[in-house]
Design an enzyme around this catalytic site. Structure first.
Site, PDB file in Angstrom:
ATOM      1  CE  LYS A 169      13.460 -26.017  10.931  1.00 20.32           C
ATOM      2  NZ  LYS A 169      14.542 -26.995  10.944  1.00 20.32           N
TER       3      LYS A 169
ATOM      4  CE  LYS B 102      22.522 -27.506  15.493  1.00 19.94           C
ATOM      5  NZ  LYS B 102      21.149 -27.472  16.028  1.00 19.94           N
TER       6      LYS B 102
ATOM      7  CG  ASN C 113      14.486 -29.264  18.639  1.00 18.69           C
ATOM      8  OD1 ASN C 113      15.087 -29.649  19.628  1.00 18.69           O
ATOM      9  ND2 ASN C 113      14.877 -28.254  17.843  1.00 18.69           N
TER      10      ASN C 113
END
Ligand code: ADP
Ligand code: MG
Length: 305
Positions: free
Chosen positions: A268, A126, A13
């Site tokens: 993350k 996802k 992104n």
């Protein structure tokens, strides 16, 4: 001069921003901005191994297959993933190579083994491809979900990365001084079968695959470059609090409290927790502008033991 090995994972992104009109011009501009920051890190003496996301790109390629299927053969998702490793690997290799004369930059087509019984295959999670303002109709096996405040987006299965098939080759090239770009888009998901390796129709999370890559090359730091400067608690609420440094235990607590949504910050933090638990020294999550300062301990969010 630091001789620390750092795995840098750049977000798909932050290469194709959701907030802009997608074009090759935008993509090359963002690649340039990311590469100049990565070049600075290399010039500061860090030994860099690079990986990248592919959410926007792999979704666009998959959509192209479906739109054009009556004219040209439709390729499955694993092949689309391989195409994004070529696309982004080429742009990064070309740009970074130009900025670092004398350094040899090498992109490796990388396969990552997944389990056919992984629960991720039954529950697509996802986010890939373009954002839609309203929920598109699910048809032909396509599934959509809301991606935080950014709109609706297609979701595909995202199994756990188990093993990097080309790990010995990556280690060898890194030890010979190459700047290796590997595991792009989380790696091409594959199954190991009795008759060999087969493609799996899924997209592996690049943050989790980056942990595998970091273990393979013996990195002490995992740096995740995304489009926010810092990880926050109560993100986008009046009580938002940005985090400078977090211990493993604090990260686990914040995760349980639900501060990090799946599909964006969640993976993350999960990657950070796994990396530290497996012996990694520190994880940094920040924007490309703050990447080098953060490595020197002056910015971003650091997660340590
Ligand atoms: P990437 O392509 O870099 O993996 P993602 O969109 O998957 O990017 O994840 C980064 C995004 O996570 C940020 O743009 C931000 O909007 C979102 N986000 C969600 N929760 C948080 C949080 N607690 N702190 C910071 N950012 C968050
Ligand atoms: Mg992401």
């Amino acid at each position: 001069m630091p001789r620390e090995t750092v795995v840098i994972a750049i977000g798909g992104n932050s290469i194709l921003s959701a907030r802009e009109k997608f074009s090759i011009h935008q993509e090359t501009e963002h690649v340039k901005e990311s590469c100049s920051r990565i070049a600075e890190i290399v010039q500061a003496g860090y030994k860099v191994v690079l990986t990248h996301g592919n959410g926007p790109q792999v979704g666009d390629i998959l959509l192209q297959q479906e739109i054009a299927k009556d004219r040209v053969p439709q390729m499955p998702l694993d092949v689309c993933g391989a195409q994004t490793q070529g696309e982004l690997g080429y742009l990064l290799q070309r740009t970074l190579g130009g900025m670092l004369p004398g350094k040899r930059v090498f992109t490796m087509v990388t396969q990552v083994v997944v389990n056919p019984r992984d629960p991720g295959f039954r529950k697509p999670s996802k986010f890939i491809g373009p954002f839609y303002k309203s929920m598109p109709r699910s048809s032909g096996g396509r599934v959509y979900r809301r991606d935080s405040d950014r709109g609706f987006r297609r979701v595909v299965p995202s199994p756990e990365p188990l093993e990097i098939v080309e790990k010995a080759e990556i280690r060898k090239l890194v030890s010979q001084g190459f700047l290796v770009i590997a595991c792009g888009g989380g790696g091409i998901p594959v199954f190991r079968t009795k008759s060999g390796i087969e493609g799996a129709e899924a997209v592996i999370d690049k943050d989790l695959a980056a942990v595998r890559l970091a273990m393979v090359v013996g990195a002490s730091t995992l740096l995740m470059i995304t489009d926010v400067d810092r990880v926050a608690l109560n993100y986008r609420t009046p009580r938002q609090r940005d985090l400078d440094s977090v211990t493993l235990r604090e990260a686990e607590t914040h995760m349980k409290e639900g501060h990090f949504p799946p599909g964006s910050m969640g993976p993350k933090i999960e990657a950070a927790i796994r990396f530290i638990k497996r012996g990694g020294k520190r994880v940094i999550i920040t924007s490309r502008e703050l990447a080098l300062p953060a490595l020197k301990g002056e910015g971003g969010t650091a997660i340590t033991r």
